[in-house]
Design a protein around this motif. Structure first.
Motif, PDB file in Angstrom:
ATOM      1  N   TYR A  23       0.900  -1.194  -0.041  1.00 54.01           N
ATOM      2  CA  TYR A  23      -0.027  -0.005   0.025  1.00 54.01           C
ATOM      3  C   TYR A  23       0.812   1.263  -0.154  1.00 54.01           C
ATOM      4  N   HIS A  24       2.040   1.046   0.565  1.00 55.73           N
ATOM      5  CA  HIS A  24       2.816   2.450   0.589  1.00 55.73           C
ATOM      6  C   HIS A  24       4.437   1.899   0.312  1.00 55.73           C
ATOM      7  N   GLU A  56     -10.163  11.547  -2.047  1.00 61.33           N
ATOM      8  CA  GLU A  56      -9.069  10.456  -1.984  1.00 61.33           C
ATOM      9  C   GLU A  56      -9.432   9.247  -3.073  1.00 61.33           C
ATOM     10  N   MET A  57      -8.635   9.025  -3.719  1.00 62.37           N
ATOM     11  CA  MET A  57      -8.591   7.520  -4.665  1.00 62.37           C
ATOM     12  C   MET A  57      -7.831   6.439  -3.853  1.00 62.37           C
ATOM     13  N   GLY A  58      -8.774   5.682  -2.888  1.00 65.16           N
ATOM     14  CA  GLY A  58      -8.049   4.633  -2.406  1.00 65.16           C
ATOM     15  C   GLY A  58      -7.879   4.935  -0.952  1.00 65.16           C
ATOM     16  N   PHE A  59      -8.984   4.556  -0.149  1.00 61.55           N
ATOM     17  CA  PHE A  59      -8.684   4.846   1.532  1.00 61.55           C
ATOM     18  C   PHE A  59      -7.961   3.699   2.124  1.00 61.55           C
ATOM     19  N   GLY A  60      -8.046   2.687   1.586  1.00 62.78           N
ATOM     20  CA  GLY A  60      -6.912   1.759   2.239  1.00 62.78           C
ATOM     21  C   GLY A  60      -6.763   1.569   3.579  1.00 62.78           C
ATOM     22  N   SER A  61      -5.651   1.867   3.932  1.00 59.96           N
ATOM     23  CA  SER A  61      -5.100   1.802   5.362  1.00 59.96           C
ATOM     24  C   SER A  61      -5.962   2.919   6.019  1.00 59.96           C
ATOM     25  N   ASN A  64      -3.992   8.218   5.038  1.00 65.62           N
ATOM     26  CA  ASN A  64      -3.894   9.599   4.747  1.00 65.62           C
ATOM     27  C   ASN A  64      -5.136  10.653   5.382  1.00 65.62           C
ATOM     28  N   GLU A  85     -12.993   3.662  -2.054  1.00 72.57           N
ATOM     29  CA  GLU A  85     -12.395   2.206  -1.933  1.00 72.57           C
ATOM     30  C   GLU A  85     -13.305   1.136  -2.366  1.00 72.57           C
ATOM     31  N   ALA A  86     -12.581   0.288  -3.172  1.00 70.31           N
ATOM     32  CA  ALA A  86     -13.249  -0.845  -3.647  1.00 70.31           C
ATOM     33  C   ALA A  86     -13.071  -2.227  -2.933  1.00 70.31           C
ATOM     34  N   ARG A 134     -15.780   1.060  -7.018  1.00 77.44           N
ATOM     35  CA  ARG A 134     -14.536   1.502  -7.752  1.00 77.44           C
ATOM     36  C   ARG A 134     -14.867   2.801  -8.337  1.00 77.44           C
ATOM     37  N   LEU A 135     -13.385   3.431  -8.445  1.00 82.02           N
ATOM     38  CA  LEU A 135     -13.622   4.581  -9.005  1.00 82.02           C
ATOM     39  C   LEU A 135     -14.128   4.672 -10.491  1.00 82.02           C
ATOM     40  N   GLN A 136     -13.851   3.460 -11.297  1.00 83.89           N
ATOM     41  CA  GLN A 136     -14.237   3.619 -12.699  1.00 83.89           C
ATOM     42  C   GLN A 136     -15.924   3.610 -12.745  1.00 83.89           C
ATOM     43  N   ASP A 150      -3.950   8.022  -5.104  1.00 84.34           N
ATOM     44  CA  ASP A 150      -3.280   7.057  -4.201  1.00 84.34           C
ATOM     45  C   ASP A 150      -3.689   5.593  -4.717  1.00 84.34           C
ATOM     46  N   GLN A 157      -2.299  -1.699 -12.190  1.00 84.28           N
ATOM     47  CA  GLN A 157      -3.710  -1.124 -12.332  1.00 84.28           C
ATOM     48  C   GLN A 157      -3.704  -0.022 -13.381  1.00 84.28           C
TER      49      GLN A 157
HETATM   50  C1  LIG Z   1      -1.794   2.214  -3.119  1.00 86.06           C
HETATM   51  S1  LIG Z   1      -3.287   1.785  -1.899  1.00 86.06           S
HETATM   52  C2  LIG Z   1      -3.038   3.374  -0.840  1.00 86.06           C
HETATM   53  C3  LIG Z   1      -4.185   3.314   0.072  1.00 86.06           C
HETATM   54  C4  LIG Z   1      -4.583   4.218   1.072  1.00 86.06           C
HETATM   55  N1  LIG Z   1      -4.261   5.522   0.614  1.00 86.06           N
HETATM   56  C5  LIG Z   1      -3.304   4.198   2.144  1.00 86.06           C
HETATM   57  O1  LIG Z   1      -2.660   4.993   2.598  1.00 86.06           O
HETATM   58  O2  LIG Z   1      -3.555   2.947   2.574  1.00 86.06           O
HETATM   59  C6  LIG Z   1      -4.533   1.669  -3.129  1.00 86.06           C
HETATM   60  C7  LIG Z   1      -5.916   1.368  -2.730  1.00 86.06           C
HETATM   61  O3  LIG Z   1      -6.877   1.613  -3.812  1.00 86.06           O
HETATM   62  C8  LIG Z   1      -7.687   0.550  -3.454  1.00 86.06           C
HETATM   63  N2  LIG Z   1      -8.352   0.281  -4.742  1.00 86.06           N
HETATM   64  C9  LIG Z   1      -8.060  -0.639  -6.000  1.00 86.06           C
HETATM   65  N3  LIG Z   1      -8.496  -0.354  -6.950  1.00 86.06           N
HETATM   66  C10 LIG Z   1      -9.750   0.307  -7.014  1.00 86.06           C
HETATM   67  C11 LIG Z   1     -10.583   0.924  -7.495  1.00 86.06           C
HETATM   68  N4  LIG Z   1     -10.871   0.496  -8.815  1.00 86.06           N
HETATM   69  N5  LIG Z   1     -11.384   1.733  -6.991  1.00 86.06           N
HETATM   70  C12 LIG Z   1     -11.261   2.279  -5.580  1.00 86.06           C
HETATM   71  N6  LIG Z   1     -10.491   1.615  -4.932  1.00 86.06           N
HETATM   72  C13 LIG Z   1      -9.609   0.782  -5.522  1.00 86.06           C
HETATM   73  C14 LIG Z   1      -6.955  -0.687  -2.881  1.00 86.06           C
HETATM   74  O4  LIG Z   1      -7.871  -1.483  -2.520  1.00 86.06           O
HETATM   75  C15 LIG Z   1      -6.113  -0.091  -1.774  1.00 86.06           C
HETATM   76  O5  LIG Z   1      -6.750   0.374  -0.818  1.00 86.06           O
END
Ligand SMILES: C[S@@+](CC[C@H](N)C(=O)[O-])C[C@H]1O[C@@H](n2cnc3c(N)ncnc32)[C@H](O)[C@@H]1O
Length: 217
Positions: A23-24, A56-61, A64, A85-86, A134-136, A150, A157
């Motif tokens: 993720y980072h 934010e694209m990608g909430f993940g952990s 941010n 976040e997907a 999904r962002l798409q 992010d 991807q």
């Molecule tokens: C590089 S990680 C970073 C996440 C976060 N910003 C962090 O600091 O942990 C990318 C994130 O995007 C999410 N992700 C992947 N494909 C995605 C999509 N098509 N739409 C939304 N989120 C997606 C992943 O599950 C992951 O949580």
């Protein structure tokens, strides 16, 4: 936990078996997030504006979002934060991450426990919404001052680093608004420029040479 990684600055990160990606940056998750999203993205904007909307694209952990929340509370600016976040991290996994202690802001678990698709007033300065999609597929309705882009690496991807996807983001970035991201690959710069951003290269964190800051024209 199998997915847990300790990066070089002592902060945790996660590994995604689905995308075969961490993720980072392994050089330091917290160092990377602070450098790119807070110092390069957020802090210059709050010099001029008291209210900031972030997408934010990608909430993940959640790192941010936690850093933005801390910044809002400390600086007295008002932040409205929306994250998509997907593939969510479970609250049990989030509870193992060492961010509250390292950031100096308790709240990571609360961010993970917030219900999806609802706006949560987490403090007088910080409101937060995370969208499970999904962002798409997401229909973005608002316009934002600042984009934390992010996604996983363009090699993992490629569909998230295209002119088409950045045009969708650009349509919801205010004129003069800013997008920051860790990838400085040529295809990313070209896709951002074609989508209507002026692209700047900046020094990256640690041994990373460049990161990108893009200004919406
Ligand atoms: C590089 S990680 C970073 C996440 C976060 N910003 C962090 O600091 O942990 C990318 C994130 O995007 C999410 N992700 C992947 N494909 C995605 C999509 N098509 N739409 C939304 N989120 C997606 C992943 O599950 C992951 O949580």
């Amino acid at each position: 936990m199998e997915r847990l990684i300790i990066t070089e600055d002592g902060s945790h990160s996660l590994f995604s078996p689905l995308f075969n990606q961490q993720y980072h940056s392994l050089q330091g998750a917290l160092t990377e997030s602070l450098h790119i999203y807070i110092q390069l993205g957020l802090l210059p904007l709050i010099e001029d504006q008291n209210e900031i909307s972030i997408f934010e694209m990608g909430f993940g952990s959640g790192l941010n979002a936690l850093l933005a929340w801390k910044t809002a509370d400390e600086r007295g600016c008002r932040i409205s934060y929306t994250s998509v976040e997907a593939y969510p991290v479970s609250a049990d996994e989030a509870a193992l991450l060492n961010y509250d202690a390292l950031v100096g802001k308790p709240g990571l678990l609360l961010l993970h426990q917030c219900p999806w698709n609802v706006r949560n007033e987490l403090s007088a300065q910080f409101n937060f919404s995370k969208v499970l999609a999904r962002l798409q597929d997401l229909e973005i309705t608002d316009s934002y001052d600042l984009i934390f882009y992010d996604a996983f690496d363009p090699r993992a991807q490629p569909e998230l680093w295209t002119e088409e996807i950045f045009a969708k983001i650009a349509a919801h970035t205010k004129p003069g608004g800013v997008l920051v991201t860790y990838s400085s690959k040529g295809i990313v710069k070209r896709a951002l420029a074609a989508a209507g951003f002026r692209v700047e290269r900046h020094r990256g964190p640690g041994r990373k040479v460049h990161v990108l800051k893009a200004i919406k024209l």
